[in-house]
Design a protein around this motif. Structure first.
Motif, mmCIF file in Angstrom:
data_model
loop_
_atom_site.group_PDB
_atom_site.id
_atom_site.type_symbol
_atom_site.label_atom_id
_atom_site.label_comp_id
_atom_site.label_asym_id
_atom_site.label_seq_id
_atom_site.Cartn_x
_atom_site.Cartn_y
_atom_site.Cartn_z
ATOM 1 N N ALA A 105 0.808 -1.225 0.000
ATOM 2 C CA ALA A 105 0.000 0.000 0.000
ATOM 3 C C ALA A 105 0.835 1.265 0.000
ATOM 4 C CB ALA A 105 -0.921 0.001 1.219
ATOM 5 N N MET A 108 0.752 3.707 -2.940
ATOM 6 C CA MET A 108 -0.572 4.315 -3.094
ATOM 7 C C MET A 108 -0.816 5.375 -2.031
ATOM 8 S SD MET A 108 -3.070 1.224 -4.158
ATOM 9 C CE MET A 108 -2.698 0.163 -2.788
ATOM 10 N N GLU A 109 -0.326 5.128 -0.826
ATOM 11 C CA GLU A 109 -0.464 6.144 0.228
ATOM 12 C C GLU A 109 0.222 7.431 -0.184
ATOM 13 O OE1 GLU A 109 -0.807 3.604 4.387
ATOM 14 O OE2 GLU A 109 1.136 4.363 3.795
ATOM 15 N N GLN A 110 1.400 7.292 -0.800
ATOM 16 C CA GLN A 110 2.131 8.482 -1.229
ATOM 17 C C GLN A 110 1.388 9.222 -2.333
ATOM 18 O OE1 GLN A 110 4.714 9.256 0.668
ATOM 19 N NE2 GLN A 110 4.075 7.368 1.649
ATOM 20 N N LEU A 111 0.666 8.453 -3.166
ATOM 21 C CA LEU A 111 -0.052 9.081 -4.279
ATOM 22 C C LEU A 111 -1.393 9.644 -3.833
ATOM 23 C CD1 LEU A 111 0.630 6.425 -7.057
ATOM 24 C CD2 LEU A 111 1.827 8.569 -6.679
ATOM 25 N N GLY A 112 -1.757 9.397 -2.582
ATOM 26 C CA GLY A 112 -3.016 9.913 -2.074
ATOM 27 C C GLY A 112 -4.239 9.241 -2.654
ATOM 28 N N ILE A 113 -4.161 7.926 -2.871
ATOM 29 C CA ILE A 113 -5.303 7.191 -3.427
ATOM 30 C C ILE A 113 -6.297 6.891 -2.302
ATOM 31 C CG2 ILE A 113 -5.925 4.951 -4.416
ATOM 32 C CD1 ILE A 113 -3.289 5.205 -6.029
ATOM 33 N N PRO A 115 -8.775 5.359 0.391
ATOM 34 C CA PRO A 115 -8.619 4.100 1.131
ATOM 35 C C PRO A 115 -9.389 2.919 0.545
ATOM 36 C CG PRO A 115 -8.902 5.911 2.658
ATOM 37 C CD PRO A 115 -9.053 6.484 1.285
ATOM 38 N N MET A 118 -7.534 1.660 -2.423
ATOM 39 C CA MET A 118 -6.305 1.004 -1.978
ATOM 40 C C MET A 118 -6.595 -0.428 -1.539
ATOM 41 S SD MET A 118 -3.792 3.275 0.254
ATOM 42 C CE MET A 118 -4.617 4.638 0.967
ATOM 43 N N ARG A 119 -7.635 -0.570 -0.735
ATOM 44 C CA ARG A 119 -7.977 -1.885 -0.203
ATOM 45 C C ARG A 119 -8.198 -2.880 -1.348
ATOM 46 N NH1 ARG A 119 -10.144 -4.181 4.655
ATOM 47 N NH2 ARG A 119 -9.241 -6.242 4.333
ATOM 48 N N ARG B 173 4.669 1.122 15.346
ATOM 49 C CA ARG B 173 4.517 1.576 13.963
ATOM 50 C C ARG B 173 3.133 2.145 13.708
ATOM 51 N NH1 ARG B 173 8.620 -0.533 10.572
ATOM 52 N NH2 ARG B 173 9.879 -1.936 11.812
ATOM 53 N N ARG B 174 2.113 1.467 14.251
ATOM 54 C CA ARG B 174 0.753 1.968 14.026
ATOM 55 C C ARG B 174 0.540 3.259 14.802
ATOM 56 N NH1 ARG B 174 -1.588 -1.906 10.987
ATOM 57 N NH2 ARG B 174 -3.419 -0.614 10.736
ATOM 58 N N ARG B 177 1.665 6.057 12.782
ATOM 59 C CA ARG B 177 0.827 6.353 11.623
ATOM 60 C C ARG B 177 -0.273 7.345 11.941
ATOM 61 N NH1 ARG B 177 -0.316 1.121 8.062
ATOM 62 N NH2 ARG B 177 -2.094 2.414 7.615
ATOM 63 N N THR B 317 -0.886 12.576 1.481
ATOM 64 C CA THR B 317 -0.908 11.120 1.544
ATOM 65 C C THR B 317 -2.209 10.634 2.173
ATOM 66 O OG1 THR B 317 0.157 11.174 3.688
ATOM 67 C CG2 THR B 317 1.577 10.946 1.778
ATOM 68 N N THR B 318 -2.552 9.383 1.864
ATOM 69 C CA THR B 318 -3.714 8.771 2.495
ATOM 70 C C THR B 318 -3.235 7.589 3.329
ATOM 71 O OG1 THR B 318 -3.974 7.601 0.414
ATOM 72 C CG2 THR B 318 -5.461 9.420 0.830
ATOM 73 N N ARG B 319 -4.134 7.021 4.124
ATOM 74 C CA ARG B 319 -3.768 5.912 4.998
ATOM 75 C C ARG B 319 -4.451 4.637 4.548
ATOM 76 N NH1 ARG B 319 -0.024 8.212 7.086
ATOM 77 N NH2 ARG B 319 -0.135 9.647 8.832
ATOM 78 N N TYR B 320 -3.667 3.574 4.462
ATOM 79 C CA TYR B 320 -4.224 2.267 4.131
ATOM 80 C C TYR B 320 -4.732 1.609 5.413
ATOM 81 C CZ TYR B 320 -4.279 -2.634 2.763
ATOM 82 O OH TYR B 320 -4.642 -3.948 2.539
ATOM 83 N N ARG B 321 -5.962 1.170 5.407
ATOM 84 C CA ARG B 321 -6.593 0.515 6.550
ATOM 85 C C ARG B 321 -6.300 1.219 7.871
ATOM 86 N NH1 ARG B 321 -6.006 -5.941 5.921
ATOM 87 N NH2 ARG B 321 -7.802 -5.948 7.259
#
Lengths: 542, 406
Positions: A105, A108-113, A115, A118-119, B173-174, B177, B317-321
């Motif tokens: 992931a 994708m986090e860096q690209l701002g996609i 959530p 992404m999942r 780590r979490r 985040r 940036t976005t966060r995965y889960r």
């Protein structure tokens, strides 16, 4: 998709540009193979695609590189991350997180996609590359092939149009390399991704390439279809070399094509006995009995016994993590050994001795080891200082370290910093340092990593010479073609135990994973290398 | 035979009769046995900080022991088998050494001993010059001063254990985040450090072993150099490769924000920090005007928050889960907050019980309300969902041990 428009790359302090006036056009959905000797500029060419050259490496780039219409002049690598995915030789050094899923992931986090997207993409990528069971595993615990697939997956999730791979299978055993290449071909065929790939072990990738870019070494670049290009390239896999020798047209690129052309050759060679190496082995130089190596709970070597004779070249094969390195270190005496015995020598003048019980200085006069990362042995500022230190360390021996180095790799300037040497030169330096003590047994751990065909040929000559002078040589390696040319005996290890031990031709010809290309082409004849075929033809002609 | 069948029939009918009851109890059972997942790390930190605030109000050894029991219970009930989950043990050792150091110092710089005190032993007293008349070195050591010192040290020790509990329970780590976007780079730096540190150890072991191959083994500074040079060079190469990889994977893509935004962020953060510092000083020093205390602290904190908010806008940036924040998180964080609030309020009323003096020597009493408040914090051990089974990380350790051999 990728356009190089009169590109010239010059690094500071370099006498000549690495790439000179390169104009290239790579179409969408092509699998493009970049070939050339070490130092010809393969990595520079690959780095220029996403702007790492010159944004990250320094140097000047004249001309322009455009990917999908976007120029690397205005866009640094991070701004091209959605378009170009880059995978290096050592996946572990490029990982930012520690869990498979998080690593997939990250881009994708860096690209701002979003959530939710992404999942979904992570799940798709896990399936596409067969990583679903590994999703929560720490990256450090994966095998080399799995790590490389995660590295590919981690750039794929951003849906790039171009995938750039710099020697993705160099560090992998044949099976893991197959695994990675199968994943790559699927991406090219199913998703239409453009793949640009550099690889030293051409025999693994040639048959998948749609197009070959050849770097001649003087900065010029030529490209064309694989069959056209391999007629002239400076490096070529054995299948191509055999084709060139026999002047087959069209030039075969896969074992399948070559086998079809080789019918006449097989008939011609059928009644010529395959050349055998003269049985040079002398008395037993090293005797290992019941060697056990354990790291905590993990049993790396389970009671291996083996004899190595003087003048013998033995290849130690097996997958990554099968215990090859542990065995070499145990034989040298510097590594762990919980049980068993090792005895070296006992040739009348000296009594047999266990290197583990000797001082390091005495041990290295019996057994010399060149480790997997030769640079670990170097700690001085210049080549001369390292050589002088080696002379001080080894009281015995006739030739100085400098003489040895000149024999292995002539022309290395004394004031060079060891870090600035090429992979092959550094190996030669470490080998010279270790040979300075004139050990009876020489152990080499993965010596062919990062060597091109020419450097491998040079190494084979050195090994032959060592064997002729009565040294016993043991080489741990994945490189099947190298084993076919260099070793007369092969020991295959799996799970810390010996599963096969015999003459090279008997062990590797029979194995589908380990058989070299020439053996596959000429089966059931027992030829292993192009040189053997050539010698046999010469003998027949005279 | 007949008897057995009857027993079986009895069992079956009893089972049938129990079924509606079981169905009715199902939601309760699910609440009691929730799906295994990791609790939001911020919830654990809120719980631990709440408990720490509560503990800071008392040095009653009985209360402190109860708090320690609560910490011990929650950690053993809800920790994973990850490496950081073993952190509490080291904090316990640290706490113990704090108590010992405290007691030793108080014994050496003992001060006066009252007439009714129970003298344990006498240290040789060192006469000091007249300008150091207030300091006493050595002399009699009484049971009362030792008890006071131990109670004081225990408070600090249990405070440390609170931090240890948070470290053991929350995945670091979490936790990183959830940092606000403005601190994103800092979080990445810490994460990279966490993965580079074991690699450094690994390459150190590898190079040390390789040194034996050359027999040029030397001790002292020059010997250290022969190992340090390849390790540092290796680490440098590694970081360059990592930096290149991160760059090509889009790290550092920033939304276009002007220099005005950057200046605003810097101004807000700087004035906020100044406010925080002044506020803390005002709170601790009772001689300063009241305005310098809480109001300045709050103003500083809000300025900092605004600065972080403005700064976060430039990060896209976005966060995965992302970790969810649900009922268990509220309960866990709330139980810590309850303990803190009750102890802060009780501090004015139960002075004698919360900070008992041991001269004259007596058994400390246990105030009801603060005790209950600290016990409430143990709810976290039940309310938090059980941690998911993690993959064994032991292999990482063995990889470090094997070095390049793996």
């Amino acid at each position: 998709m990728i356009e190089f428009d009169r590109v010239t790359v010059t690094y500071p302090d370099a006498p000549a540009p690495v790439l000179r006036n390169v104009t290239l056009h790579i179409d969408e959905g092509e699998m493009c193979l970049v070939v050339g000797c070490t130092g010809a500029g393969k990595s520079t060419l690959l780095g220029a695609i996403n702007g790492l050259v010159p944004h990250f490496t320094g140097g000047t780039l004249a001309g322009e590189v455009r990917v999908n219409g976007r120029s690397t002049r205005e866009n640094p690598p991070r701004e091209l991350a959605d378009l170009v995915g880059v995978v290096g030789q050592d996946p572990l050094s490029g990982f930012v997180t520690d869990i498979v899923e998080d690593e997939l992931a990250y881009t994708m986090e860096q690209l701002g996609i979003a959530p939710a997207v992404m999942r979904k993409r992570v799940e798709e990528t896990l399936d596409l590359l067969g990583l679903a069971e590994l999703r929560r595993r720490p990256l450090h615990d994966l095998s080399g092939g799995q790590q490389q697939r995660v590295a590919i997956g981690s750039v794929l999730t951003a849906h790039p149009r171009v995938l750039v791979l710099d020697e993705p299978t160099s560090a992998l055993d044949p099976t893991a390399a197959e695994e990675v290449l199968a994943a790559l071909t699927r991406l090219v065929h199913d998703l239409g991704i453009t793949v640009v790939l550099a690889e030293h072990r051409l025999e693994r990738v040639v048959q998948y390439a749609d197009r070959v870019i050849h770097l001649a070494g003087d900065g010029t670049v030529a490209d064309g279809s694989p069959a056209d290009m391999f007629a002239i390239t400076s490096v070529a896999p054995p299948v191509v070399e055999l084709g060139r020798l026999m002047e087959w047209t069209p030039l075969p690129l896969s074992v399948r094509d070559a086998r079809r052309s080789a019918g006449g050759l097989r008939d011609a060679l059928a009644d010529v006995p395959a050349p055998r190496r003269p049985d040079s082995a002398g008395e037993i130089a090293l005797r290992g009995r019941g060697i056990v190596v354990r790291y905590g709970e993990v049993l790396a070597v389970r009671g291996i016994s083996c004899d190595i004779r003087a003048g013998e070249v033995v290849a130690l094969m097996g997958r990554n993590g099968s215990g090859k390195s542990s065995l070499l270190w145990a034989l040298q005496g510097s590594g762990r050994r919980q049980a068993g015995s090792v005895n070296v020598g006992g040739d009348g003048t000296t009594a047999a001795a266990d290197p583990k019980q000797l001082s390091p200085g005495a041990a290295r006069r019996l057994v010399g080891l060149v480790p997997q990362t030769p640079a670990d042995l170097l700690y001085l500022d210049t080549v001369d200082a390292e050589l002088a230190q080696a002379d001080r360390e080894s009281q015995a021996g006739r030739a100085t370290a400098r003489q040895l180095l000149d024999r292995l790799a002539p022309g290395i300037a004394g004031e060079t910093h060891p870090r600035d040497l090429s992979e092959g030169q550094r190996l030669a330096l470490v080998l010279a340092i270790q040979l300075r003590a004139e050990p009876r047994v020489v152990l080499l751990d993965e010596p062919t990593r990062g060597l091109d065909y020419r450097a491998k040929h040079a190494l084979i000559t050195v090994i032959d010479e060592l064997a002729n002078r009565g040294h016993a040589v043991v080489i741990a390696t994945h490189d099947v073609e190298f084993v076919a040319a260099a070793a007369e005996r092969v020991v295959v290890i799996a799970d810390g135990e010996i599963v096969a031990d015999g003459a090279t031709r008997d062990v590797i010809v029979a194995s589908p994973a380990f058989a070299p290309q020439v053996a596959k082409i000429l089966a059931p004849l027992e030829y292993l290398t192009v040189a053997q075929v050539s010698a046999a033809l010469d003998r027949q002609a005279s | 035979m007949l008897l057995q069948r009857d027993a079986a029939a009895d069992g079956r009918s009893a089972f049938r009769a129990a079924q509606p009851v079981a169905r009715a109890l199902h939601p309760v059972a699910r609440a009691l046995h929730p799906v295994a997942r990791a609790l939001h790390p911020v919830a654990w930190w809120a719980w631990a900080i709440g408990l720490a605030v509560a503990i800071s109000q008392t040095d009653n050894p009985l209360l402190l022991l109860i708090a320690l029991a609560v910490i011990g219970y929650v950690v053993t009930a809800r920790r994973t088998d990850a490496p950081w989950a073993r952190a509490l043990k080291y904090y316990l050792f640290l706490a113990l050494s704090v108590i010992v150091i405290r007691v030793v110092f108080r014994s050496v710089f003992g001060g006066a001993v009252g007439g009714a005190d129970h003298v344990l032993f006498r240290l040789p007293q060192i006469p000091l010059p007249h300008w150091a008349a207030n300091v006493q070195l050595g002399g009699p050591v009484s049971l009362e001063t030792t008890m006071n010192a131990a109670a004081d040290g225990m408070r600090l020790g249990v405070l440390l254990c609170c931090i240890g509990a948070a470290n053991a329970l929350a995945n670091p780590r979490r936790a990183l985040r959830v940092l606000p976007g403005a601190l994103y780079e800092l979080g990445v730096a810490v994460i990279v450090c966490m993965s580079v540190a074991p690699q450094l150890v690994e390459s150190g072991i590898r190079v040390r072993r390789a040194r034996r191959l050359r027999a040029g083994h030397r001790r002292g500074l020059r010997g250290f150099r022969t190992i340090a040079v390849p390790v540092v060079e290796d680490a440098f190469d590694r970081s360059l490769r990592l930096a290149a990889a991160m760059d090509s994977r889009g790290y550092g893509r920033t939304a276009s924000t002007g220099s005005a935004n950057r200046r605003l962020t810097a101004g807000l953060l700087l004035s906020g920090m100044a406010g925080l510092t002044a506020g803390v000083y005002g709170l601790l020093d009772t001689t300063t005007p009241r305005l310098l205390g809480m109001p300045t602290l709050i103003a500083g904190a809000s300025l900092c928050c605004a600065g972080l908010g403005v700064g976060s806008r430039r990060v896209t940036t976005t966060r995965y889960r992302p970790d969810p924040w649900e009922l268990p998180e509220w309960i866990v964080a709330g139980s810590g907050a309850v303990a803190a609030a009750v102890l802060l309020l009780a501090a004015g009323h139960h002075v004698a019980a919360l900070t008992p003096s041991f001269s004259p020597l007596h058994w400390p009493s246990l105030p009801l309300l603060p005790t209950l408040a600290i016990v409430v914090a143990a709810v976290a051990g039940v309310a938090a969902p059980p941690p998911p089974a993690t993959e064994p990380l032991a292999a990482v350790g063995s990889r470090i041990a094997t070095g390049a051999a793996a």
